[in-house]
Design an enzyme around this catalytic site. Structure first.
Site, PDB file in Angstrom:
ATOM      1  N   ASP A  74       0.819  -1.211   0.000  1.00 48.54           N
ATOM      2  CA  ASP A  74       0.000   0.000   0.000  1.00 48.54           C
ATOM      3  C   ASP A  74       0.852   1.260   0.000  1.00 48.54           C
ATOM      4  O   ASP A  74       2.069   1.207   0.177  1.00 48.54           O
ATOM      5  CB  ASP A  74      -0.957  -0.013   1.210  1.00 48.54           C
ATOM      6  N   ASN A  97      -7.407  -3.339  14.190  1.00 49.41           N
ATOM      7  CA  ASN A  97      -8.801  -3.681  13.848  1.00 49.41           C
ATOM      8  C   ASN A  97      -8.850  -4.831  12.833  1.00 49.41           C
ATOM      9  O   ASN A  97      -9.885  -5.095  12.250  1.00 49.41           O
ATOM     10  CB  ASN A  97      -9.543  -2.451  13.303  1.00 49.41           C
ATOM     11  N   HIS A 143      -7.002  -4.987  10.068  1.00 50.32           N
ATOM     12  CA  HIS A 143      -6.735  -4.638   8.666  1.00 50.32           C
ATOM     13  C   HIS A 143      -5.428  -5.259   8.179  1.00 50.32           C
ATOM     14  O   HIS A 143      -4.492  -5.467   8.942  1.00 50.32           O
ATOM     15  CB  HIS A 143      -6.819  -3.126   8.410  1.00 50.32           C
ATOM     16  N   GLU A 182      -9.549  -2.036   5.386  1.00 57.06           N
ATOM     17  CA  GLU A 182     -10.204  -1.791   6.672  1.00 57.06           C
ATOM     18  C   GLU A 182     -11.452  -2.665   6.805  1.00 57.06           C
ATOM     19  O   GLU A 182     -11.972  -3.148   5.796  1.00 57.06           O
ATOM     20  CB  GLU A 182     -10.611  -0.314   6.751  1.00 57.06           C
TER      21      GLU A 182
HETATM   22  C1  GLP Z   1      -0.401   0.225   8.697  1.00 54.83           C
HETATM   23  C2  GLP Z   1      -0.052  -0.564   7.417  1.00 54.83           C
HETATM   24  C3  GLP Z   1      -0.268  -2.046   7.578  1.00 54.83           C
HETATM   25  C4  GLP Z   1       0.323  -2.505   8.898  1.00 54.83           C
HETATM   26  C5  GLP Z   1      -0.403  -1.845  10.050  1.00 54.83           C
HETATM   27  C6  GLP Z   1       0.078  -2.288  11.411  1.00 54.83           C
HETATM   28  O1  GLP Z   1      -1.693   0.692   8.730  1.00 54.83           O
HETATM   29  N1  GLP Z   1      -0.749  -0.121   6.256  1.00 54.83           N
HETATM   30  O2  GLP Z   1       0.283  -2.723   6.481  1.00 54.83           O
HETATM   31  O3  GLP Z   1       0.238  -3.885   9.017  1.00 54.83           O
HETATM   32  O4  GLP Z   1      -0.198  -0.443   9.913  1.00 54.83           O
HETATM   33  O5  GLP Z   1       1.182  -1.539  11.797  1.00 54.83           O
HETATM   34  P1  GLP Z   1       2.129  -1.874  12.984  1.00 54.83           P
HETATM   35  O6  GLP Z   1       2.992  -3.001  12.542  1.00 54.83           O
HETATM   36  O7  GLP Z   1       2.932  -0.602  13.182  1.00 54.83           O
HETATM   37  O8  GLP Z   1       1.272  -2.210  14.162  1.00 54.83           O
END
Ligand code: GLP
Length: 241
Positions: A67, A136, A138, A143
């Site tokens: 993304d 959540n 995702h 989402e």
């Molecule tokens: C972001 C990214 C995701 C990632 C998520 C969790 O929103 N787009 O790909 O998995 O955060 O992040 P973290 O690893 O910092 O908890």
């Protein structure tokens, strides 16, 4: 679904890097699906170490990222382009021409998403897709929703995600409100999927996503239907299961 329990974050990072390294050794011209967020940073550090030790060669590897924020220029240090340069690409011998992310600077979201989906199919899909897990549920920026979005698309980020990601920006107002993300179908086409999860704050979502019902309200739950998923999670993240 294979669940590998690790002692802590560092142990998780070493084991996840070993799985990615094995993929590169087995298939030097593989397509790696890559992820951002704080969780995979240690994994990338270990891959860089393996490269520096002469154990890994990225010269034929191709990569596609999950993304990108819509509207952030590449040079913005919060863009995922910048993140990937900073944590992996500039430290290894991957050909910059072989690394792909959605083009967040293309204001035409339909075109940007269509082109990105075509790039991924043109490469033959991901051999291994790395994923983090949002609080959540995702994955990428898919989402919670009423349906599973199939292909790369533009998403409105939820308040919860904006809140979680604001720590990286000067204020919550600066967090982009939209992103381009691979769809659930784009992720599920990967031959293998590797999920990294760490910390007590992820324990509830690990339980819901991997041990609860499959529902688009918890996007990561779809991974239960994929034939080759490995979750590498530390003891804290697995503390409720
Ligand atoms: C972001 C990214 C995701 C990632 C998520 C969790 O929103 N787009 O790909 O998995 O955060 O992040 P973290 O690893 O910092 O908890």
């Amino acid at each position: 679904m294979r669940i590998i329990k690790t002692k802590d974050y560092d142990d998780m990072s070493r084991k996840a890097a070993a799985i990615i390294a094995a993929q590169v050794v087995f298939k030097p011209d593989c397509v790696l699906g890559l992820a951002t967020g704080s969780t995979p940073i240690g994994t990338y550090e270990n891959l860089v170490k393996a490269y520096q030790n002469g154990d890994l060669d990225f010269s034929r590897v191709k990569s596609v990222n999950l993304d990108e924020y819509r509207g952030l220029p590449k040079e913005n240090d919060q863009s995922y382009y910048y993140f990937m340069q900073d944590h992996l690409f500039r430290h290894v011998n991957i050909d910059p021409g072989n690394t792909y992310l959605p083009d967040g600077t293309d204001a035409d979201s339909d075109k940007a998403c269509r082109e990105y989906e075509a790039i991924i199919s043109g490469l033959g899909g991901q051999d291994l897709q790395l994923l983090g897990l949002g609080h959540n549920g995702h994955i990428g920026f898919n989402e919670p929703n009423d349906v599973f979005d199939k292909v790369t698309h533009c998403v409105d980020l939820t308040e919860r995600t904006i809140e979680a990601n604001k720590r990286f920006f000067a204020s919550a107002e600066e967090v982009p409100r939209q992103a381009y993300t691979m769809g659930i179908g784009t992720i599920m086409q990967a031959k293998k999927i590797l999920v990294v999860v760490s910390g007590k704050d992820k324990a509830q979502i690990v339980k819901d996503a991997f041990f609860g019902p499959v529902t688009p309200r918890v996007p990561a739950s779809i991974l239960q239907m994929h034939p080759d998923v490995t979750v590498v999670a530390d003891a804290d993240a697995l503390s409720l299961v």
